[in-house]
Design a protein around this motif. Structure first.
Motif, short mmCIF file in Angstrom:
data_model
loop_
_atom_site.label_atom_id
_atom_site.label_comp_id
_atom_site.label_asym_id
_atom_site.label_seq_id
_atom_site.Cartn_x
_atom_site.Cartn_y
_atom_site.Cartn_z
N GLY A 99 25.61 -13.64 19.72
CA GLY A 99 25.23 -12.35 18.83
C GLY A 99 23.69 -12.50 18.39
O GLY A 99 22.96 -13.35 18.93
N LEU A 100 23.26 -11.78 17.44
CA LEU A 100 21.93 -11.47 16.92
C LEU A 100 21.84 -11.69 15.73
O LEU A 100 22.84 -11.59 14.82
CB LEU A 100 21.38 -10.17 17.54
N LEU A 101 20.74 -12.26 15.23
CA LEU A 101 20.27 -12.51 13.73
C LEU A 101 19.00 -11.44 13.44
O LEU A 101 18.11 -11.52 14.02
CB LEU A 101 19.86 -13.87 13.45
N VAL A 102 19.23 -10.33 12.82
CA VAL A 102 18.22 -9.58 12.33
C VAL A 102 17.75 -9.55 11.01
O VAL A 102 18.67 -9.32 10.28
CB VAL A 102 18.77 -7.83 12.55
N ASP A 103 16.50 -9.64 11.04
CA ASP A 103 15.91 -9.64 9.40
C ASP A 103 15.20 -8.44 9.51
O ASP A 103 14.17 -8.16 10.05
CB ASP A 103 14.83 -10.80 9.31
N LEU A 104 15.52 -7.83 8.09
CA LEU A 104 14.83 -6.37 8.18
C LEU A 104 14.24 -6.47 6.74
O LEU A 104 14.81 -6.66 5.75
CB LEU A 104 15.91 -5.15 8.09
N GLU A 105 12.99 -5.94 6.61
CA GLU A 105 12.27 -5.69 5.54
C GLU A 105 11.71 -4.33 5.20
O GLU A 105 11.12 -3.83 6.11
CB GLU A 105 11.27 -6.88 5.09
N ILE A 106 12.29 -3.72 4.11
CA ILE A 106 12.24 -2.50 3.89
C ILE A 106 11.56 -2.25 2.36
O ILE A 106 11.69 -3.06 1.55
CB ILE A 106 13.38 -1.44 4.26
N SER A 107 10.81 -1.18 2.33
CA SER A 107 10.35 -0.79 0.90
C SER A 107 10.82 0.53 0.54
O SER A 107 10.86 1.51 1.06
CB SER A 107 8.86 -0.69 0.84
N ASP A 110 24.35 -10.45 12.56
CA ASP A 110 23.98 -10.92 11.19
C ASP A 110 22.90 -10.13 10.68
O ASP A 110 21.65 -10.55 11.09
CB ASP A 110 23.82 -12.59 11.18
N LEU A 111 23.03 -9.39 9.74
CA LEU A 111 21.84 -8.50 9.16
C LEU A 111 21.33 -9.02 7.59
O LEU A 111 22.26 -9.05 6.81
CB LEU A 111 22.38 -7.13 9.07
N ASN A 112 20.13 -9.38 7.60
CA ASN A 112 19.55 -9.75 6.51
C ASN A 112 18.57 -8.72 5.92
O ASN A 112 17.49 -8.53 6.75
CB ASN A 112 18.92 -10.89 6.65
N VAL A 113 18.55 -8.25 4.96
CA VAL A 113 17.85 -7.04 4.42
C VAL A 113 17.11 -7.23 3.20
O VAL A 113 17.89 -7.68 2.14
CB VAL A 113 18.64 -5.76 4.40
N SER A 114 15.94 -7.32 2.98
CA SER A 114 15.28 -7.37 1.93
C SER A 114 14.49 -6.11 1.64
O SER A 114 13.64 -5.55 2.54
CB SER A 114 14.08 -8.47 2.31
N VAL A 115 14.59 -5.76 0.38
CA VAL A 115 14.22 -4.38 -0.37
C VAL A 115 13.24 -4.77 -1.16
O VAL A 115 13.30 -5.53 -2.18
CB VAL A 115 15.38 -3.63 -0.92
N ILE A 116 11.94 -4.32 -1.01
CA ILE A 116 10.86 -4.49 -1.96
C ILE A 116 10.93 -3.28 -2.81
O ILE A 116 10.72 -2.10 -2.15
CB ILE A 116 9.46 -4.56 -1.15
N PRO A 117 11.00 -3.15 -4.03
CA PRO A 117 11.07 -1.93 -4.95
C PRO A 117 9.60 -1.51 -4.94
O PRO A 117 8.53 -2.00 -4.97
CB PRO A 117 11.59 -2.78 -6.18
N ILE A 118 9.76 -0.34 -5.24
CA ILE A 118 8.54 0.56 -5.30
C ILE A 118 8.46 1.28 -6.68
O ILE A 118 9.50 2.18 -7.03
CB ILE A 118 8.23 1.53 -4.28
N ASP A 119 7.37 1.17 -7.44
CA ASP A 119 7.37 1.54 -8.82
C ASP A 119 6.05 2.51 -8.73
O ASP A 119 5.02 1.84 -8.48
CB ASP A 119 7.18 0.77 -9.89
#
Length: 359
Positions: free
Chosen positions: A299-307, A334-343
């Motif tokens: 399988g795959l390990l995917v790291d996603l960073e979004i704002s 395996d999906l790891n998602v990091s969300v950067i909050p936008i204010d």
């Protein structure tokens, strides 16, 4: 289908003009014909290229300095300049000619120049990296850590071009372009950076790239020299056999790297498509970084960073994206998602504020 009288007149006129142009350019034009250089002339020239002189080592040192600083600064233009300055292509082309001719003396001299130049370049890069104390792996460094079959194809073509250009007097100006295409010096500087930063991954990956370029240039260069009637296949048989074995051994890790590259690019394109079109909650987010790695098992390990704006994405949205991604790729992910909050904030001048208060 019959042509009208007007069109027939035009065809006759065009034919007359073409005949006049052809007649005006007739001639033997012997001076335009290019032939391979005589063996003695090419042999003397390549002996000079293979000479371990002071000028050779000075240019290797300076090219190592330029390449290392360009890699650490992530400057593509600086790295290209280092490729042009480096004289390493000369001994390697001489090695290819020596293989084709079965000339052991030239092969030893060119090999000595190549090895000592390589060690000087690696030592220069390691010293500069150690003194500066910069251990950040820039994009230019990372590119040269994971060679694939694409790099092998480029090196094969560059080796053929270098040998052909060296054997033809009037097209030898193409050699700087060949040096840029095969990129011999930057991988050496990356090796030095890996040694100075104690990174086995960087050192092994860049060493694999340099050996790929070296073996490919010698192999294809020797074939091109043989095709131009330099040497004989009987004399070059041993050298060609060794080159083929080295390329075959290097082809295994390069093939695996190419397969991983294809899988990663496919995952990136699928994930971008899913984020933009299949998931409503993530349609308007900004993708900052996306990395794809293969797991040790499968399988795959995917790291996603979004704002995205605060509280606009829930865990259920990520689960939906994860399900779509596994269905599209037909493999465990395996999906790891990091969300950067936008204010978002807006400050107005006093004049604008007073205008807004007026009904």
């Amino acid at each position: 289908m019959k042509l009208s009288y007007r069109w027939r007149r035009r065809l006759v006129s065009w034919r007359r003009i073409l005949q006049e142009l052809t007649a005006s350019n007739r001639g033997d034009w012997i001076w335009l014909k290019t032939k391979p250089l005589p063996v003695a002339s090419l042999n003397r020239d390549l002996w000079r290229w293979a000479e371990p002189s002071v000028n050779y080592y000075m240019l290797m040192f300076l090219s190592g300095v330029i390449a290392t600083l360009g890699l650490l600064a992530n400057s593509s233009a600086t790295i290209i300049g280092a490729m042009i300055v480096a004289p390493l292509m000369g001994p390697i082309i001489a090695m290819a000619f020596a293989v084709a001719m079965g000339n052991r003396r030239l092969l030893k001299r060119a090999s000595f120049s190549m090895v000592t130049g390589v060690l000087l370049n690696v030592a220069t890069a390691a010293l500069i990296t150690f003194v500066l104390g910069i251990d950040t792996l820039t994009a230019e460094v990372q590119v040269r850590m994971q060679p694939t079959l694409i790099d092998l194809g480029v090196a094969l073509a560059a080796g053929a071009a270098g040998a052909y250009a060296k054997a033809r007097k009037h097209i030898s100006d193409a050699l700087p372009g060949v040096a840029i295409a095969v990129a011999l010096v930057p991988p050496l500087s990356v090796i030095g950076i890996g040694i100075a930063s104690w990174s086995r991954t960087v050192t092994v990956g860049s060493t694999l790239l340099f050996l790929t370029n070296l073996a490919s240039v010698i192999f294809c260069g020797a074939l091109v020299f043989l095709a131009q009637n330099y040497g004989s296949l009987g004399r070059a048989q041993r050298g060609l056999t060794v080159s083929v074995l080295v390329i075959a051994l290097l082809g295994l890790p390069l093939g695996f790297s190419f397969r991983d590259l294809v899988i990663k690019e496919r995952t990136r394109s699928r994930l971008n498509l899913l984020v933009r079109e299949r998931t409503l909650a993530l349609r308007n987010v900004n993708i900052e970084t996306l990395t794809v790695r293969r797991r040790q098992a499968s399988g795959l390990l995917v790291d996603l960073e979004i704002s995205a704006p605060s509280d606009s994405i829930s865990a259920q949205d990520i689960d939906v994206l994860h399900g779509f991604l596994e269905d599209e790729l037909n493999t465990p992910v395996d999906l790891n998602v990091s969300v950067i909050p936008i204010d978002r904030f807006r400050a107005l001048t006093q004049q604008d504020s007073s205008n807004r208060q007026i009904p």
